[in-house]
Write an enzyme that holds these catalytic residues in place. Structure first.
Site, PDB file in Angstrom:
ATOM      1  N   PHE A   1     -15.291   4.125   8.486  1.00  0.00           N
ATOM      2  CA  PHE A   1     -13.790   4.435   8.186  1.00  0.00           C
ATOM      3  C   PHE A   1     -13.580   4.451   6.727  1.00  0.00           C
ATOM      4  O   PHE A   1     -12.408   4.575   6.159  1.00  0.00           O
ATOM      5  CB  PHE A   1     -13.026   3.604   8.989  1.00  0.00           C
TER       6      PHE A   1
ATOM      7  N   ASN B   1      -1.607  -0.064   7.508  1.00  0.00           N
ATOM      8  CA  ASN B   1      -0.829  -1.353   7.669  1.00  0.00           C
ATOM      9  C   ASN B   1       0.003  -2.164   6.750  1.00  0.00           C
ATOM     10  O   ASN B   1       0.105  -3.331   6.650  1.00  0.00           O
ATOM     11  CB  ASN B   1      -1.815  -2.195   8.374  1.00  0.00           C
TER      12      ASN B   1
ATOM     13  N   LYS C   1       0.982  -1.206  -0.196  1.00  0.00           N
ATOM     14  CA  LYS C   1      -0.160  -0.055   0.034  1.00  0.00           C
ATOM     15  C   LYS C   1       1.060   1.433   0.247  1.00  0.00           C
ATOM     16  O   LYS C   1       2.098   1.124   0.030  1.00  0.00           O
ATOM     17  CB  LYS C   1      -0.926  -0.076   1.120  1.00  0.00           C
TER      18      LYS C   1
ATOM     19  N   HIS D   1      -1.683  -5.260   1.817  1.00  0.00           N
ATOM     20  CA  HIS D   1      -3.161  -6.258   1.509  1.00  0.00           C
ATOM     21  C   HIS D   1      -2.648  -7.730   1.118  1.00  0.00           C
ATOM     22  O   HIS D   1      -1.688  -7.729   0.203  1.00  0.00           O
ATOM     23  CB  HIS D   1      -3.824  -5.609   0.497  1.00  0.00           C
TER      24      HIS D   1
ATOM     25  N   TYR E   1     -12.382  -3.156  -2.070  1.00  0.00           N
ATOM     26  CA  TYR E   1     -12.888  -2.994  -0.736  1.00  0.00           C
ATOM     27  C   TYR E   1     -14.627  -3.105  -0.527  1.00  0.00           C
ATOM     28  O   TYR E   1     -14.873  -2.448   0.317  1.00  0.00           O
ATOM     29  CB  TYR E   1     -12.300  -2.067  -0.007  1.00  0.00           C
TER      30      TYR E   1
ATOM     31  N   GLU F   1      -9.298 -10.852  -6.806  1.00  0.00           N
ATOM     32  CA  GLU F   1      -8.531  -9.764  -6.795  1.00  0.00           C
ATOM     33  C   GLU F   1      -7.119  -9.747  -7.774  1.00  0.00           C
ATOM     34  O   GLU F   1      -7.062  -8.848  -8.167  1.00  0.00           O
ATOM     35  CB  GLU F   1      -7.782  -9.890  -5.344  1.00  0.00           C
TER      36      GLU F   1
ATOM     37  N   THR G   1      -4.644  -7.490  11.109  1.00  0.00           N
ATOM     38  CA  THR G   1      -5.025  -5.989  10.628  1.00  0.00           C
ATOM     39  C   THR G   1      -4.520  -4.867  11.364  1.00  0.00           C
ATOM     40  O   THR G   1      -3.986  -3.998  10.781  1.00  0.00           O
ATOM     41  CB  THR G   1      -6.526  -6.320  10.338  1.00  0.00           C
TER      42      THR G   1
HETATM   43  P1  IDP Z   1      -7.361  -7.101   6.066  1.00  0.00           P
HETATM   44  O1  IDP Z   1      -6.430  -6.097   5.176  1.00  0.00           O
HETATM   45  O2  IDP Z   1      -6.240  -7.487   7.388  1.00  0.00           O
HETATM   46  O3  IDP Z   1      -7.657  -8.214   5.218  1.00  0.00           O
HETATM   47  P2  IDP Z   1      -9.768  -6.048   6.171  1.00  0.00           P
HETATM   48  O4  IDP Z   1     -10.732  -6.170   7.330  1.00  0.00           O
HETATM   49  O5  IDP Z   1     -10.007  -7.067   4.633  1.00  0.00           O
HETATM   50  O6  IDP Z   1      -8.283  -6.656   6.685  1.00  0.00           O
HETATM   51  O7  IDP Z   1      -9.755  -4.628   5.925  1.00  0.00           O
HETATM   52  C1  IDP Z   1      -9.138  -4.117   4.666  1.00  0.00           C
HETATM   53  C2  IDP Z   1      -8.086  -2.812   5.073  1.00  0.00           C
HETATM   54  O8  IDP Z   1      -9.281  -1.810   5.606  1.00  0.00           O
HETATM   55  C3  IDP Z   1      -7.257  -3.067   6.290  1.00  0.00           C
HETATM   56  O9  IDP Z   1      -6.179  -3.581   5.855  1.00  0.00           O
HETATM   57  C4  IDP Z   1      -7.149  -1.713   6.778  1.00  0.00           C
HETATM   58  O10 IDP Z   1      -6.208  -0.829   5.816  1.00  0.00           O
HETATM   59  C5  IDP Z   1      -8.367  -1.160   6.717  1.00  0.00           C
HETATM   60  N1  IDP Z   1      -9.312  -1.047   7.832  1.00  0.00           N
HETATM   61  C6  IDP Z   1      -9.755  -2.292   8.280  1.00  0.00           C
HETATM   62  N2  IDP Z   1     -10.630  -2.125   9.339  1.00  0.00           N
HETATM   63  C7  IDP Z   1     -10.354  -1.164   9.766  1.00  0.00           C
HETATM   64  C8  IDP Z   1     -10.862  -0.174  10.782  1.00  0.00           C
HETATM   65  O11 IDP Z   1     -11.484  -0.536  11.870  1.00  0.00           O
HETATM   66  N3  IDP Z   1     -10.406   1.165  10.847  1.00  0.00           N
HETATM   67  C9  IDP Z   1      -9.687   1.699   9.833  1.00  0.00           C
HETATM   68  N4  IDP Z   1      -9.275   1.025   8.840  1.00  0.00           N
HETATM   69  C10 IDP Z   1      -9.557  -0.120   8.784  1.00  0.00           C
HETATM   70 MG    MG Z   2      -8.975  -8.395   3.854  1.00  0.00          MG
END
Ligand code: IDP
Ligand code: MG
Length: 145
Positions: free
Chosen positions: A64, A119, A16, A122, A56, A133, A98
């Site tokens: 968010f 983070n 990212k 992905h 997404y 994807e 995450t």
């Molecule tokens: P993942 O990347 O670990 O699979 P997902 O739940 O698929 O997690 O969420 C995708 C991305 O959305 C996360 O990697 C993060 O960048 C963002 N994200 C997920 N949950 C939150 C949140 O509660 N607050 C802010 N950003 C979030």
């Molecule tokens: Mg995910």
């Protein structure tokens, strides 16, 4: 499925914008290389708002999402595909939880991630999402090189 048959899989990984801004591309790609995964696609690109909403789709209604959209579209990303035995699970384990605050030390997010949004990486979470994807980003299925 902890004791099921192991298969060669392909998984979609995206470094990212924060990974590139912080010059962590080599560090992150190197971890996948050193794990023994095979790189089969790699491209530097930008995520448009449209692609962000597709990628997404499960999060577009979350409070968010505007923050997530701004983050993922603000700079170049590295989109790639890695292949290996149980690659989807192997890569998710290397990436970590995450929320970077909670991610275990030794994982990419645990070692370098800042918070729950920023983070760094992905990674596909299932064979079904990997196929979708890879198609979304590379306009093709998981056929061999
Ligand atoms: P993942 O990347 O670990 O699979 P997902 O739940 O698929 O997690 O969420 C995708 C991305 O959305 C996360 O990697 C993060 O960048 C963002 N994200 C997920 N949950 C939150 C949140 O509660 N607050 C802010 N950003 C979030
Ligand atoms: Mg995910």
């Amino acid at each position: 499925m902890s004791d099921g048959a192991r298969h060669i899989e392909r998984t979609f990984v995206m470094l990212k914008p924060d990974a590139l801004e912080r010059s962590l591309m080599g560090e992150i790609l190197g971890r996948f290389e050193r794990k023994g995964l095979k790189l089969v696609r790699l491209e530097l690109r930008r995520v448009t708002k449209e692609l962000a909403a597709t990628h997404y789709a499960h999060l577009v209604d979350k409070p968010f999402y505007p923050e997530l959209e701004a983050y993922i579209t603000r700079g170049p990303v590295v989109a790639c595909v890695w292949e290996g035995i149980d690659a989807i699970r192997v890569v998710r384990n290397l990436v970590g939880a995450t929320d970077s605050i909670l991610a275990a030390a030794g994982t990419i997010r645990g070692d370098f991630g800042v918070d729950k949004t920023e983070n760094l990486v992905h990674a596909s979470d299932s064979p079904e999402s990997a196929a979708v994807e890879i198609r979304n980003f590379f306009n093709e299925s998981t056929s061999t090189l």
